[in-house]
Write a protein that holds these residues in place. Structure first.
Motif, PDB file in Angstrom:
ATOM      1  N   ILE A  13       3.685  -4.244  17.768  1.00  0.00           N
ATOM      2  CA  ILE A  13       2.683  -5.208  17.273  1.00  0.00           C
ATOM      3  C   ILE A  13       3.334  -6.550  16.935  1.00  0.00           C
ATOM      4  O   ILE A  13       2.965  -7.588  17.495  1.00  0.00           O
ATOM      5  CB  ILE A  13       1.943  -4.629  16.045  1.00  0.00           C
ATOM      6  N   VAL A  33      -1.476  -8.860  16.436  1.00  0.00           N
ATOM      7  CA  VAL A  33      -1.304  -8.452  15.028  1.00  0.00           C
ATOM      8  C   VAL A  33      -2.602  -8.609  14.226  1.00  0.00           C
ATOM      9  O   VAL A  33      -3.382  -9.537  14.449  1.00  0.00           O
ATOM     10  CB  VAL A  33      -0.146  -9.258  14.384  1.00  0.00           C
ATOM     11  N   GLY A  34      -2.805  -7.665  13.302  1.00  0.00           N
ATOM     12  CA  GLY A  34      -4.020  -7.670  12.476  1.00  0.00           C
ATOM     13  C   GLY A  34      -3.951  -8.687  11.364  1.00  0.00           C
ATOM     14  O   GLY A  34      -3.668  -8.360  10.220  1.00  0.00           O
ATOM     15  N   TRP A 130      -1.996   3.736  13.708  1.00  0.00           N
ATOM     16  CA  TRP A 130      -1.236   2.483  13.631  1.00  0.00           C
ATOM     17  C   TRP A 130       0.155   2.727  14.245  1.00  0.00           C
ATOM     18  O   TRP A 130       0.810   3.723  13.892  1.00  0.00           O
ATOM     19  CB  TRP A 130      -1.120   2.069  12.158  1.00  0.00           C
ATOM     20  N   ASN A 183      -7.336   2.082  11.958  1.00  0.00           N
ATOM     21  CA  ASN A 183      -6.462   1.231  12.783  1.00  0.00           C
ATOM     22  C   ASN A 183      -5.740   2.125  13.780  1.00  0.00           C
ATOM     23  O   ASN A 183      -4.932   2.958  13.367  1.00  0.00           O
ATOM     24  CB  ASN A 183      -5.443   0.537  11.845  1.00  0.00           C
ATOM     25  N   TYR A 214      -7.661  -1.873   4.364  1.00  0.00           N
ATOM     26  CA  TYR A 214      -8.739  -2.794   4.778  1.00  0.00           C
ATOM     27  C   TYR A 214      -9.950  -2.712   3.861  1.00  0.00           C
ATOM     28  O   TYR A 214     -11.077  -2.932   4.308  1.00  0.00           O
ATOM     29  CB  TYR A 214      -9.141  -2.490   6.238  1.00  0.00           C
ATOM     30  N   LYS A 246      -4.780  -7.968   3.653  1.00  0.00           N
ATOM     31  CA  LYS A 246      -5.963  -8.420   4.371  1.00  0.00           C
ATOM     32  C   LYS A 246      -7.048  -8.917   3.425  1.00  0.00           C
ATOM     33  O   LYS A 246      -7.613  -9.974   3.631  1.00  0.00           O
ATOM     34  CB  LYS A 246      -6.521  -7.278   5.232  1.00  0.00           C
ATOM     35  N   PHE A 348     -10.327  -4.410  13.905  1.00  0.00           N
ATOM     36  CA  PHE A 348      -9.924  -4.044  15.260  1.00  0.00           C
ATOM     37  C   PHE A 348     -11.054  -3.474  16.082  1.00  0.00           C
ATOM     38  O   PHE A 348     -11.948  -2.812  15.569  1.00  0.00           O
ATOM     39  CB  PHE A 348      -8.781  -3.031  15.217  1.00  0.00           C
ATOM     40  N   ARG A 374      -6.024  -2.225  21.769  1.00  0.00           N
ATOM     41  CA  ARG A 374      -6.548  -2.681  20.478  1.00  0.00           C
ATOM     42  C   ARG A 374      -6.630  -4.203  20.436  1.00  0.00           C
ATOM     43  O   ARG A 374      -5.640  -4.889  20.645  1.00  0.00           O
ATOM     44  CB  ARG A 374      -5.645  -2.195  19.343  1.00  0.00           C
TER      45      ARG A 374
HETATM   46  C1  LMR Z   1      -1.526  -4.474  12.284  1.00  0.00           C
HETATM   47  O1  LMR Z   1      -1.812  -3.290  12.503  1.00  0.00           O
HETATM   48  O2  LMR Z   1      -1.554  -5.344  13.159  1.00  0.00           O
HETATM   49  C2  LMR Z   1      -1.152  -4.886  10.893  1.00  0.00           C
HETATM   50  O3  LMR Z   1      -1.211  -3.789  10.044  1.00  0.00           O
HETATM   51  C3  LMR Z   1       0.105  -5.651  10.809  1.00  0.00           C
HETATM   52  C4  LMR Z   1       1.324  -4.835  11.109  1.00  0.00           C
HETATM   53  O4  LMR Z   1       2.239  -4.876  10.284  1.00  0.00           O
HETATM   54  O5  LMR Z   1       1.394  -4.156  12.134  1.00  0.00           O
END
Ligand code: LMR
Length: 398
Positions: A13, A33-34, A130, A183, A214, A246, A348, A374
Motif C-alpha cells: 500500500i 493508500v486509505g 488489510w 478493509n 474507521y 481517519k 474503500f 481495492r
Molecule cells: C490503508 O489501508 O490504506 C491504510 O490503513 C493505510 C495503511 O497504513 O496501509
C-alpha cells in the motif's frame, strides 16, 4: 552485513504512494493508500484539530514523557468512543487502554503481548484483509491463517463459509475482525451476524481481536460501534486496536490505542501490566501530540460538535462519490453491474478489477489502485472522476 542485502519488495500500500510520487504524468491519480481527500484533492487538517492545536500551543507547559500507556484522559476518551460512556465494560472497570502509535501500533503491541502470553496461538484473518495484518502478527512470531469472508461472485459477505470456518478455530486462538468499514472490501457483518460470531467465540473458546480504524466513516460514530458492542455482550475477553488517523485526520500524528477487555477489573489490571511491559521494550511510551488534540476536542462541547460535523461531512462526501462513480461507469456503457459499490461502507471499494487490470491502469493510465482491486473512493474528486471512469471503462473492454 549491508552489502549482501538486496532491496526489500515495496509495501503493498505505502509503496504505491512512493511510486505515485515518482510518476511524472500530470493526469496521475492515487487511489491506493486509505487517506481521505476533499474534492480539491487535499487531505485537510480538520478545523476542530486546528483550534485544538492553537489552544495547545498556547497552554502546553511541558514535553516531559507520558506514562507507558499514555494519559488517563486519552484512555477515558478512547473507551467512551468505543463502548459509549455508560457501558457496563466501563462501569465494571473491565477495560484497560494503552495509547499506541496509530492503530498499527495497537495491533503490533497486541501481537507482541500474545507472543509472550499465548505464543502457540494462531491468528486468523479474513480473506481478504488489510495487506499489513498478516505481517504484523507474523513479525511478532505468531502463526497466521485465514478464514473465508468475501464472496467475489456476489460482491457480498459469505457468512455461511465464515461462520463454518470460525466453528473450527481451536480454543485459545485469536480471530481478527474488522468492526466496521471492512478493509479492503467495505462489506460488514449485520448485528445478528455479530451476535452469532460472539456465540461461536464463546462456544469454541477463541478470542476476538478487533480492528476498529474507521469509526464514523460507515453510518455514524454510534452505529459503527454496534458490532463491537454485540460482541462484547457475548465474549468475556477481547482486544481492540483503534485509530484516530481517519476520523480525526491525524494520520501522521500516529494516534491510536490498544484496549483489552477482561472478565474482571483485577484480570484487566494484571493483563494490562504486561501490556505496559511490552510497550516499554518497544517504544517506551507514546507520542503525546495527537492524544492531546483528541482529548482537547472531546473535552470541549463546541469543539466536539464541530468535530462530529466534520466526520459527518467526510462520510457524506465519500457516499456521494460512490454514487457518482457508479453513475460515471454506467454512463460510459460499462455493462458490468457496479451498483455494489454504493452498498460498501467506508473509504474503500473492492472494485472487482483483476490484478492485470490494476497493472494496466497503473502502467498505461497512471492510476494507482491496490493489488486485489481495492480503490480508495475518498481519492476520487470532480477533477479526476472523468479520467478515472474513462480509464476503467477502457480496461473493462479489453
Ligand atoms: C490503508 O489501508 O490504506 C491504510 O490503513 C493505510 C495503511 O497504513 O496501509
Amino acid at each position: 552485513m549491508f552489502a549482501d542485502l538486496s532491496m526489500a519488495p515495496p509495501d503493498a500500500i505505502l509503496g504505491l504512494t512512493e511510486a505515485y510520487k515518482q510518476d511524472p504524468r500530470a493526469s496521475k491519480i492515487n487511489l491506493g493508500v486509505g487517506v481521505y481527500q476533499d474534492d480539491q484533492g487535499v487531505t485537510p487538517v480538520l478545523g476542530s484539530v486546528k483550534t485544538a492545536e492553537e489552544r495547545l500551543l498556547a497552554s502546553e507547559k511541558t514535553k516531559s514523557y507520558l506514562s507507558i500507556g499514555g494519559s488517563p484522559e486519552y484512555k477515558t476518551h478512547v473507551q467512551q468512543l468505543l463502548f459509549g460512556a455508560d457501558h457496563a465494560v466501563i462501569a465494571e472497570s473491565r477495560a484497560r487502554t494503552a495509547h499506541t502509535p496509530g492503530g498499527t501500533g495497537g495491533l503490533r503491541v497486541g501481537a507482541e503481548f500474545l507472543k509472550q502470553h499465548a505464543g502457540s496461538a494462531t491468528v486468523w484473518t479474513s480473506t481478504p484483509t488489510w495487506a499489513n495484518h498478516p505481517g504484523i502478527f507474523s513479525a511478532a512470531g505468531l502463526a497466521v491463517k485465514s478464514y473465508p469472508y468475501y464472496d467475489a461472485a456476489t460482491q457480498s459477505l459469505d457468512f455461511d463459509a465464515m461462520i463454518a470456518a470460525l466453528r473450527t478455530v481451536p480454543a485459545g486462538d485469536i480471530v481478527l475482525l474488522h468492526v466496521c468499514c471492512h478493509n479492503p472490501t467495505g462489506v460488514d457483518l449485520t448485528m445478528d451476524q455479530w451476535s452469532e460470531v460472539g456465540r461461536v467465540a464463546v462456544e469454541r473458546g477463541w478470542i476476538p481481536f478487533l480492528d476498529f480504524a474507521y469509526q464514523g466513516l460507515g453510518d455514524d460514530l454510534e452505529q459503527d460501534r454496534q458490532g463491537l458492542l454485540r460482541l462484547v455482550d457475548e465474549v468475556p475477553e477481547c482486544f481492540v486496536a483503534s485509530s484516530f488517523s481517519k476520523n480525526f485526520g491525524l494520520y501522521r500524528e500516529r494516534t491510536g490505542a490498544l484496549t483489552l477487555v477482561a472478565e474482571t477489573d483485577s484480570a484487566a489490571a494484571a493483563a494490562f501490566s504486561h501490556v505496559e511491559k511490552t510497550i516499554r521494550v518497544i517504544y517506551s511510551n507514546p507520542p503525546a501530540h495527537g492524544g492531546l488534540v483528541v482529548s482537547t476536542i472531546l473535552d470541549d462541547a463546541a469543539l466536539r460538535q464541530q468535530w462530529e460535523q466534520e466526520v459527518a461531512d467526510i462520510r457524506t462526501r465519500i457516499k456521494s462519490v460512490r454514487g457518482l462513480f457508479v453513475q460515471g461507469l454506467a454512463q460510459r456503457g460499462v455493462d458490468r453491474d457496479f451498483s455494489f459499490i454504493e452498498r460498501q461502507k467506508g473509504m474503500f471499494s473492492f472494485s472487482g478489477l483483476s490484478d492485470d487490470q490494476v497493472s494496466f491502469l497503473r502502467e498505461e493510465k497512471g492510476i494507482y489502485i491496490v493489488k486485489g482491486g481495492r480503490i480508495n473512493v475518498a481519492g476520487i474528486t470532480s477533477k479526476n472522476i472523468d479520467v478515472l471512469c474513462d480509464a476503467i471503462a477502457d480496461v473493462l473492454k479489453k
